[in-house]
Design an enzyme around this catalytic site. Structure first.
Site, PDB file in Angstrom:
ATOM      1  N   ARG A  94      -9.303 -12.489   0.930  1.00 40.14           N
ATOM      2  CA  ARG A  94      -9.927 -11.749   2.051  1.00 40.14           C
ATOM      3  C   ARG A  94     -11.084 -10.910   1.532  1.00 40.14           C
ATOM      4  NH1 ARG A  94      -6.320  -6.336   2.317  1.00 40.14           N
ATOM      5  NH2 ARG A  94      -5.655  -6.582   0.181  1.00 40.14           N
TER       6      ARG A  94
ATOM      7  N   ASP B  51      -3.406  -9.057 -11.401  1.00 39.87           N
ATOM      8  CA  ASP B  51      -4.610  -9.381 -10.621  1.00 39.87           C
ATOM      9  C   ASP B  51      -5.273  -8.116 -10.075  1.00 39.87           C
ATOM     10  OD1 ASP B  51      -2.054  -9.546  -9.138  1.00 39.87           O
ATOM     11  OD2 ASP B  51      -3.335  -9.659  -7.385  1.00 39.87           O
TER      12      ASP B  51
HETATM   13  P1  AMP Z   1      -3.407  -7.637  -3.004  1.00 42.08           P
HETATM   14  O1  AMP Z   1      -2.006  -7.318  -2.659  1.00 42.08           O
HETATM   15  O2  AMP Z   1      -4.398  -6.926  -2.141  1.00 42.08           O
HETATM   16  O3  AMP Z   1      -3.717  -7.454  -4.436  1.00 42.08           O
HETATM   17  O4  AMP Z   1      -3.618  -9.171  -2.645  1.00 42.08           O
HETATM   18  C1  AMP Z   1      -2.867 -10.206  -3.243  1.00 42.08           C
HETATM   19  C2  AMP Z   1      -3.420 -11.539  -2.823  1.00 42.08           C
HETATM   20  O5  AMP Z   1      -3.259 -11.750  -1.419  1.00 42.08           O
HETATM   21  C3  AMP Z   1      -4.895 -11.733  -3.103  1.00 42.08           C
HETATM   22  O6  AMP Z   1      -5.081 -13.065  -3.469  1.00 42.08           O
HETATM   23  C4  AMP Z   1      -5.519 -11.425  -1.774  1.00 42.08           C
HETATM   24  O7  AMP Z   1      -6.788 -12.016  -1.638  1.00 42.08           O
HETATM   25  C5  AMP Z   1      -4.520 -12.036  -0.820  1.00 42.08           C
HETATM   26  N1  AMP Z   1      -4.561 -11.433   0.524  1.00 42.08           N
HETATM   27  C6  AMP Z   1      -4.168 -10.196   0.869  1.00 42.08           C
HETATM   28  N2  AMP Z   1      -4.365  -9.982   2.172  1.00 42.08           N
HETATM   29  C7  AMP Z   1      -4.887 -11.107   2.693  1.00 42.08           C
HETATM   30  C8  AMP Z   1      -5.323 -11.531   4.002  1.00 42.08           C
HETATM   31  N3  AMP Z   1      -5.253 -10.714   5.052  1.00 42.08           N
HETATM   32  N4  AMP Z   1      -5.813 -12.773   4.117  1.00 42.08           N
HETATM   33  C9  AMP Z   1      -5.897 -13.600   3.076  1.00 42.08           C
HETATM   34  N5  AMP Z   1      -5.515 -13.269   1.832  1.00 42.08           N
HETATM   35  C10 AMP Z   1      -5.008 -12.050   1.640  1.00 42.08           C
HETATM   36 MG    MG Z   2      -5.472  -7.536  -5.322  1.00 38.54          MG
END
Ligand code: AMP
Ligand code: MG
Length: 498
Positions: free
Chosen positions: A97, A256
């Site tokens: 995203r 990540d």
């Molecule tokens: P995060 O928890 O923000 O570190 O995200 C973990 C993974 O989930 C990453 O690959 C993000 O890009 C993906 N991600 C989180 N929210 C969304 C969303 N609303 N749509 C698509 N991918 C998401």
């Molecule tokens: Mg992240």
């Protein structure tokens, strides 16, 4: 449909990541926003980036910041990465995203990524919609900017734009896009992605990119990848020590979410604690407390070991020699962190030079604070005032605690320690005030500001933003924002809200 704006070049893009081998990313287009509306613009940051803030506020600027238009010179991509989430290996995550629209060179000559977070789906979105609700966008905006004002390395927030679209989560939210600015978005997980695929060529290209960008001097060392690892370790030791120094809990220290640049990245369920508690956890998803306040150094160490492993194919010699070199580097992390943490605590406690007993003095204070339920921020800020006091210091320190007697012996030790230090009381008070903020983004104030913003009232958000831009200054009219939550105001859980 997308239009390409070329009328006036708002961004002078130079996209070095998009020139790397194609398997490091996917070319994407941001999703159009039906009715973009600027919610917040960070004018000083725009200026530091060499951008024209007024231009960004015009419809052309807004179209770029909302993902509606692809700016001329932009080459939008979603970066590939993998990662360990809560210790579990996930071979493919990637920007699901977030879209890197390009890189600019800022006023100081540093290359900065400009990324739109919440601008629609990418090949890495999996089940997600690629969108972002307003609340988490504003949360990242306020906390990342507060972090920058606290002097802690962090990604920045250039703008928050409402898309005019609705985003469905448990309930319906307004959709928004955050423009995130970073020294780069290369993560430990980016290296892991190519290590797991045994793609040494991509790994090499990535390491070369990271070195050119963050550690150009490492290129000249005997083993550049090892030098890169050591520098990333040093930056993370410093970063986590600084977080601990302001009571910050990142909340999702997955590999990540740890940047090679040493900037704080990915503000999800992060929080600043009020009362000091070593085991404090706010994140609703951190059930086991893996990312608790006091665990952060251990987790950083674990994550860096994953980076070391991912860099193995770039280290020379037979497998064993490479493993030994990487292991020896990783083994130095505890000392690196301890040194960084001691540096932070010495500044917080007003010591201008080191002394053997400092680690114990700091740790003892923290355990007294925990037993007392003392507020982390106000206790240290209060000590700064005591440092200028001269005689009577012990009773003044006691006044900062609900059980003054519990800290008396410690206060005597501290008084003796500072009496031996070359700074004058006035100098020490000044130095300590510069190391101990009065204002932090407290959870209950963030919540309050986000609730009001969701109803269209940005007054509390802007007030908080303004006060947090000067966290070390007394702002007598804003004393309310310095105080800890009252019983009914305490926020015990924070959410990622993705
Ligand atoms: P995060 O928890 O923000 O570190 O995200 C973990 C993974 O989930 C990453 O690959 C993000 O890009 C993906 N991600 C989180 N929210 C969304 C969303 N609303 N749509 C698509 N991918 C998401
Ligand atoms: Mg992240």
């Amino acid at each position: 449909m997308h239009t390409i704006t070329s009328s006036d070049r708002l961004f002078a893009f130079d996209n070095s990541y998009a020139r790397l081998p194609e398997r490091l990313f996917a070319r994407v287009s941001p999703a159009p926003a039906p009715a973009p509306r600027l919610l917040q613009l960070n004018r000083p940051l725009a200026e530091a980036l060499g951008l024209d803030p007024d231009g960004l506020m015009r419809p052309e600027g807004l179209d770029i910041l909302s993902g509606n238009c692809i700016a001329s010179g932009s080459d939008p991509i979603a970066m590939a990465y993998a990662g360990h989430q809560f210790g579990n290996w996930v071979p493919q995550l990637g920007d699901g995203r977030a879209i890197l629209i390009g890189e600019v060179i800022d006023r100081d000559g540093f290359r900065r990524d400009i990324q739109l977070k919440g601008a629609g789906r990418t090949p890495f979105s999996r089940m997600g919609d690629g969108k972002a609700p307003l609340g988490p966008v504003l949360r990242e905006f306020i906390v990342s900017e507060a972090m920058a004002s606290l002097g802690i390395p962090t990604t920045r927030s250039l703008a928050a734009v409402a898309t005019g679209e609705q985003v469905i989560r448990e309930t319906v939210h307004s959709g928004a896009v955050l423009t995130r600015v970073a020294a780069s978005h290369v993560r430990i997980g980016t290296f892991q992605f190519f290590y797991a695929r045994k793609d040494a060529e991509a790994l090499q290209a990535l390491a070369d990119h990271a070195i050119a960008r963050h550690d150009p001097e490492a290129a000249a060392s005997d083993i550049p990848a090892l030098a890169l690892l050591e520098r990333v370790m040093a930056r993370q030791a410093d970063l986590v020590a600084r977080w601990m120094g302001v009571g910050f809990i990142h909340g999702v220290m997955n590999t990540d979410n740890m940047a090679i640049s040493g900037e704080t990245i990915d503000y999800g369920p992060c929080a600043f604690m009020d009362a000091y508690r070593e085991g404090e956890v706010f994140s609703s998803i951190d059930v086991g407390g893996r990312y608790a306040y006091g665990n952060q150094p251990r987790i950083a160490h674990w994550n860096l070991a994953q980076l070391a492993q991912a860099l193995l194919p770039l280290l020379p010699g037979p497998g064993e020699a490479a493993v030994e070199a990487a292991q020896a580097a990783v083994d130095r992390f505890s000392d690196m962190f301890q040194e960084a943490w001691l540096g932070v605590m010495r500044r917080k406690l007003g010591f201008s030079r080191p002394d053997e007993g400092d680690a114990d003095l700091a740790a003892t204070l923290l355990s007294i604070m925990e037993a007392d339920g003392a507020d982390f921020t106000l206790t240290f800020r209060g000590l700064a005032e005591c440092a200028g006091a001269g005689p009577g210091i012990t009773s003044q320190v006691g006044d900062l605690f609900s059980e003054p007697g519990s800290v008396a012996a410690w206060a005597d030790r501290w008084a003796a320690r500072i009496a031996d230090d070359p700074l004058s009381p006035a100098e020490r008070r000044t130095a300590m005030r510069a190391a101990n903020p009065l204002f932090i983004p407290r959870n209950h104030r963030i919540e309050e500001a986000l609730v009001a913003a969701a109803e269209g009232d940005f007054g509390p958000f802007e007030r908080l933003r303004r006060v947090l831009a000067r966290p070390f200054d007394d702002q007598p009219d804003e004393a309310q924002l310095a105080r800890p939550p009252r019983a009914g105001e305490v926020v015990t859980r924070t959410f990622c809200g993705t």
